[in-house]
Structures are given as structure tokens and as C-alpha cells.
Enzyme design. Sequence first.
Site, PDB file in Angstrom:
ATOM      1  N   ASP A 124      53.421  14.902  11.739  1.00  0.00           N
ATOM      2  CA  ASP A 124      52.719  16.032  11.095  1.00  0.00           C
ATOM      3  C   ASP A 124      51.313  15.998  11.706  1.00  0.00           C
ATOM      4  OD1 ASP A 124      52.930  18.112   8.763  1.00  0.00           O
ATOM      5  OD2 ASP A 124      51.038  17.117   8.357  1.00  0.00           O
ATOM      6  N   LYS A 180      57.281  12.890   2.059  1.00  0.00           N
ATOM      7  CA  LYS A 180      56.108  13.085   2.932  1.00  0.00           C
ATOM      8  C   LYS A 180      55.278  11.816   2.827  1.00  0.00           C
ATOM      9  CE  LYS A 180      54.162  16.217   5.606  1.00  0.00           C
ATOM     10  NZ  LYS A 180      54.788  17.280   6.427  1.00  0.00           N
TER      11      LYS A 180
HETATM   12  P1  NDP Z   1      48.449  18.806  14.974  1.00  0.00           P
HETATM   13  O1  NDP Z   1      47.731  17.572  14.534  1.00  0.00           O
HETATM   14  O2  NDP Z   1      49.216  18.771  16.238  1.00  0.00           O
HETATM   15  O3  NDP Z   1      47.422  20.033  15.062  1.00  0.00           O
HETATM   16  C1  NDP Z   1      46.700  20.441  13.949  1.00  0.00           C
HETATM   17  C2  NDP Z   1      45.755  21.548  14.373  1.00  0.00           C
HETATM   18  O4  NDP Z   1      45.157  22.118  13.222  1.00  0.00           O
HETATM   19  C3  NDP Z   1      44.617  21.064  15.246  1.00  0.00           C
HETATM   20  O5  NDP Z   1      44.214  22.103  16.085  1.00  0.00           O
HETATM   21  C4  NDP Z   1      43.542  20.730  14.217  1.00  0.00           C
HETATM   22  O6  NDP Z   1      42.238  20.757  14.726  1.00  0.00           O
HETATM   23  C5  NDP Z   1      43.736  21.853  13.218  1.00  0.00           C
HETATM   24  N1  NDP Z   1      43.324  21.387  11.891  1.00  0.00           N
HETATM   25  C6  NDP Z   1      43.818  20.324  11.198  1.00  0.00           C
HETATM   26  N2  NDP Z   1      43.179  20.191  10.020  1.00  0.00           N
HETATM   27  C7  NDP Z   1      42.258  21.158   9.997  1.00  0.00           C
HETATM   28  C8  NDP Z   1      41.291  21.547   9.050  1.00  0.00           C
HETATM   29  N3  NDP Z   1      41.134  20.871   7.884  1.00  0.00           N
HETATM   30  N4  NDP Z   1      40.528  22.631   9.338  1.00  0.00           N
HETATM   31  C9  NDP Z   1      40.679  23.309  10.507  1.00  0.00           C
HETATM   32  N5  NDP Z   1      41.577  22.989  11.445  1.00  0.00           N
HETATM   33  C10 NDP Z   1      42.356  21.938  11.187  1.00  0.00           C
HETATM   34  O7  NDP Z   1      49.391  19.196  13.735  1.00  0.00           O
HETATM   35  P2  NDP Z   1      50.660  20.159  13.705  1.00  0.00           P
HETATM   36  O8  NDP Z   1      50.493  21.252  14.689  1.00  0.00           O
HETATM   37  O9  NDP Z   1      51.845  19.305  13.764  1.00  0.00           O
HETATM   38  O10 NDP Z   1      50.578  20.729  12.225  1.00  0.00           O
HETATM   39  C11 NDP Z   1      49.886  21.953  11.906  1.00  0.00           C
HETATM   40  C12 NDP Z   1      50.396  22.471  10.579  1.00  0.00           C
HETATM   41  O11 NDP Z   1      51.823  22.702  10.669  1.00  0.00           O
HETATM   42  C13 NDP Z   1      50.225  21.533   9.384  1.00  0.00           C
HETATM   43  O12 NDP Z   1      50.026  22.303   8.215  1.00  0.00           O
HETATM   44  C14 NDP Z   1      51.581  20.855   9.279  1.00  0.00           C
HETATM   45  O13 NDP Z   1      51.853  20.351   7.989  1.00  0.00           O
HETATM   46  C15 NDP Z   1      52.495  22.026   9.619  1.00  0.00           C
HETATM   47  N6  NDP Z   1      53.834  21.672  10.052  1.00  0.00           N
HETATM   48  C16 NDP Z   1      54.030  20.854  11.141  1.00  0.00           C
HETATM   49  C17 NDP Z   1      55.317  20.555  11.548  1.00  0.00           C
HETATM   50  C18 NDP Z   1      55.590  19.771  12.780  1.00  0.00           C
HETATM   51  O14 NDP Z   1      56.771  19.701  13.185  1.00  0.00           O
HETATM   52  N7  NDP Z   1      54.613  19.199  13.445  1.00  0.00           N
HETATM   53  C19 NDP Z   1      56.488  21.020  10.792  1.00  0.00           C
HETATM   54  C20 NDP Z   1      56.172  21.944   9.714  1.00  0.00           C
HETATM   55  C21 NDP Z   1      54.883  22.212   9.366  1.00  0.00           C
HETATM   56  P3  NDP Z   1      41.469  19.374  14.995  1.00  0.00           P
HETATM   57  O15 NDP Z   1      42.053  18.848  16.271  1.00  0.00           O
HETATM   58  O16 NDP Z   1      40.027  19.731  15.105  1.00  0.00           O
HETATM   59  O17 NDP Z   1      41.738  18.479  13.820  1.00  0.00           O
END
Ligand code: NDP
Length: 453
Positions: free
Chosen positions: A166, A126
Amino acid sequence: MSGYAAEFMDAVRAKNPGEPEFLQAVAEVVESCSIVLDRHPDLREARILERMVEPERVIIFRVPWQDDAGEFHVNRGFRIEMNSAIGPYKGGLRFHPSVNLGILKFLAFEQVYKNALTTLPMGGGKGGSDFDPKGKSDGEVMRFCQSFMTELARHIGPDTDVPAGDIGVGGREIGYLFGQYKRLKNEFTGVLTGKGLAWGGSLIRPEATGYGCVYFAAEMLAARGDDFHGKTCLVSGSGNVAQYTIEKLLDLGGTPVTASDSGGFIHDPAGIDREKLSYIMELKNVRRGRISEYVERYPHAEYVPVDPSLDHNPLWAIPADCAFPSATQNEINGTDAANLLAGGVTLVAEGANMPSSPDAVHAFVEAGILYAPGKASNAGGVATSGLEMTQNSMRLNWSRDEVDGRLRTIMRDIHSACVNAADEYGTSGNYVNGANIAGFLKVAGAMKDQGLV
Ligand code: NDP
């Protein structure tokens, strides 16, 4: 926890101060696997667990870049190469101001077991940076990505370490990172996944984590003779994982009613249908706006700002059948878990990594609901990255149906692996133990075969 496990955790705690998320992730695996170590003293003697918690390599580097006004900035870059026992390091890059060594170590540690569960040959890693892409221009994001890759390029390669996206790293960032790698190395290789379709990407990769999570949940329901029809679903986040979770829930007959970002959440009791989902996708992916804008377009829905200092998130107090936390780590605490259970939730499938605190996990397991830990239910993203690597090696592209079919099969296999491991170790129905034990045994076996490295 057994005497050995407790002593082991004391040693890990002493050696990794200030890394609460990493300690949380390790404690969960140790708790699940102590019964395995009791049955397999050879693994204990080979110090497998002690080796697993020590990254094979940690790279920390300076990332200097210039903004549009000509000001200089410095961020910190990381890559954790955690474990390569079953394949090249594989895992995403996160760009978010909260990124630090401990958070990336927790994510890399989880990734090792998750990748093992996919049945594909991928080790765990990571990386990322404390850079905040929010509010930055495309030019600033590009210059940052180029500077980040200028250092990272020395350490990665298609047979060594293959990063992906991510939080904060989507198609745009992967494009800039890939372009700089290609320029530095003068080679066009599958060194990153999540690439654009025209230049080595795979169909279904953007959808894979969300789709896979819903496929896994559908397997859990099917095991109880149930399905999504008529079920109200809470989804957090509005990024990549949340968007495609909502899409697949609609495909399978569920009714998603919420989405969120770090400012708050929207609740649309009528359901987020396909038209509303495409509005969210345009809002988040093109205009890069805030979820609060949803209620300007759909005034019957409610926007609730969330104060992070509150002891609970009111999103999780909305009555529903299923919950899909898809934003970030520890977004569901013990109070939220109690609210979910009181509101009638009988299925929680984690799209995010470690979104439930230990108290919340405990509450779900105690209540006997269907609870899927992220390392099993969100493995579809990395699994499809593995399929992207395969297509790159073969220099061909599979159709959408081919990749989606393979994803569905992989999620079914992960579900079976969890169920079987939980059964074999006397904790039937416990997907946390099932996922940890199945992942652990595969990596441990490979490490043992390869000797003391
Ligand atoms: P994105 O950046 O596309 O979206 C993240 C979302 O979560 C946004 O809506 C963001 O809001 C919100 N968010 C992020 N940090 C916080 C926080 N501290 N508090 C509240 N809301 C938050 O990321 P992903 O959708 O790719 O990832 C989401 C989760 O899924 C993560 O935990 C990631 O590790 C996990 N994941 C992702 C994978 C992938 O293929 N992308 C694979 C496996 C797991 P805002 O815009 O306001 O920051």
C-alpha cells in the site's frame, strides 16, 4: 438514516473515539445498507453489522530498528484482522508517518467489502506502521522490514492472512518482508502478494490497481454509450496507482494532464504522454525524487506547490472531464468537489481508498455524475493479488494477457454487481449504494451460515 442506523452509529461512535476515518467509513456503509437491514430482519437479529465493525483481532507491536549511523529507533506496527468470513484475511501494509489504529481500521473495514466484490475468496485485513520510508537508505528500510516481519510472521500465513503493499510499501519492501518471513519459517509460500516475478509474483500485479480503476471507469462510460476518446483527465498521486492509471488512460484514448505528491502537483496541458510517464516512473521509483522536478525536464508544464492548510486543492479546480484521485484518504473535500463539478467533470473514479470526504461524495451523488467509490473501482489490485495466490497454489505462472484478461473480466463483473444491487434496492445509478450493498450481502450471508463466531 433510519432509527436503527442512527442508534447503531451512536454506539459505534461511543466505542471508537478518536478514530474519525473509521467512523466515516462505517457511516457510509450503514447509510447504504440500512435499507437492506429493513428488508432482512434476520441479519439485524443476527447482529451482523455489530459484528462487522468489531475486528476479529487487532495486533499492535513494537518495531525497533537501527539507522545507518547506529542510532536506535522505535516504531509501532499493526495488523488488523477484520473479517475472515469468505477467506483468509487479505489487505495491504502501509508505511507512512500518519498511520494509526483508526486509519488502519478504516482501511481494513473497506477491504472486507472490496474483497467480497472481487468474487474471489478473500477476507479483509490491513496493517502497517508509522515508519516513514522517505529519505531512508535501502539498508535502513531493510532492517526496518526485517524487524517488522519478525513479529508479524507469528500472525500471518498463506491460509491465514496474506498482506500486500500500500502507500510506502512497494516491490522493494515486499522483497525484504518476504525474505525475512522465509528465513524465520523455513518455508517458501505465498504469504505476501506483490512479489517479484522471479520469486512467485504475478504479471500485471503492479499495474492492477490503476488499470482496474480505468477499466471500471470505461464500464461506467460504456453504460452511457461513451468512452475516453478526447477526454481530459485529472490524476492525483504519482505512486503505483497513479502511474498505471495514467498508462491505461493513454491506452484507452484519454489525456491525463496532472500528477502530484504531498508537496504539490504538476499540470501539463499538452498531456502526459508515454515518454513523460516513463520519466515520472524513473523519477519516483528509481531516484525517489519529487514531482516538482518534472517541470525542469518539461518546462512548458506548471508546478503548483500545495499548502495543506488551504481549504481546497487547486488541482481539482482545473477544468476537465474525468478525475482519478489516486493519492490518499480525504484528498477531495466539499469545496474541491464543487470545483470539479464547476470545471465540467462528469466522472470520478477513485484509485485511492476513501479519497472523497462525505460532503464530496454527497455532491457527486446529488449531481448525478458517474462516481465510483474506491471499494469498487480500486478492487483490481487486491483481485490480482487473489490471482497471484491462485498461481502460487497451483505452482504456475499465467501470461500477461491471461492475467490482464481476468482483471478486465473481474472489473466488469464488479461493475455489474454494483449496478444490479443499486437497481434492486431502488437507487439506480448510485454506485456507492451498489458497492456497499453487494459487498455487505455477500459477507453477511457467509457470516450467517457460519454461526455466531
Ligand atoms: P504509493 O506510496 O505508491 O504512492 C502514494 C502517492 O500518494 C505518492 O505520490 C504520495 O506522495 C501521495 N500521498 C501519500 N500520502 C499523501 C498525503 N497525505 N497527501 C498528499 N499526497 C500523498 O501508494 P499507492 O499508489 O500504492 O497508493 C495510493 C492510494 O491507493 C492509497 O489510498 C492506497 O490505499 C490506495 N490503493 C492502493 C492499492 C495498491 O495496490 N497499491 C490498492 C488499492 C488502493 P509522497 O511521495 O509525497 O508521499
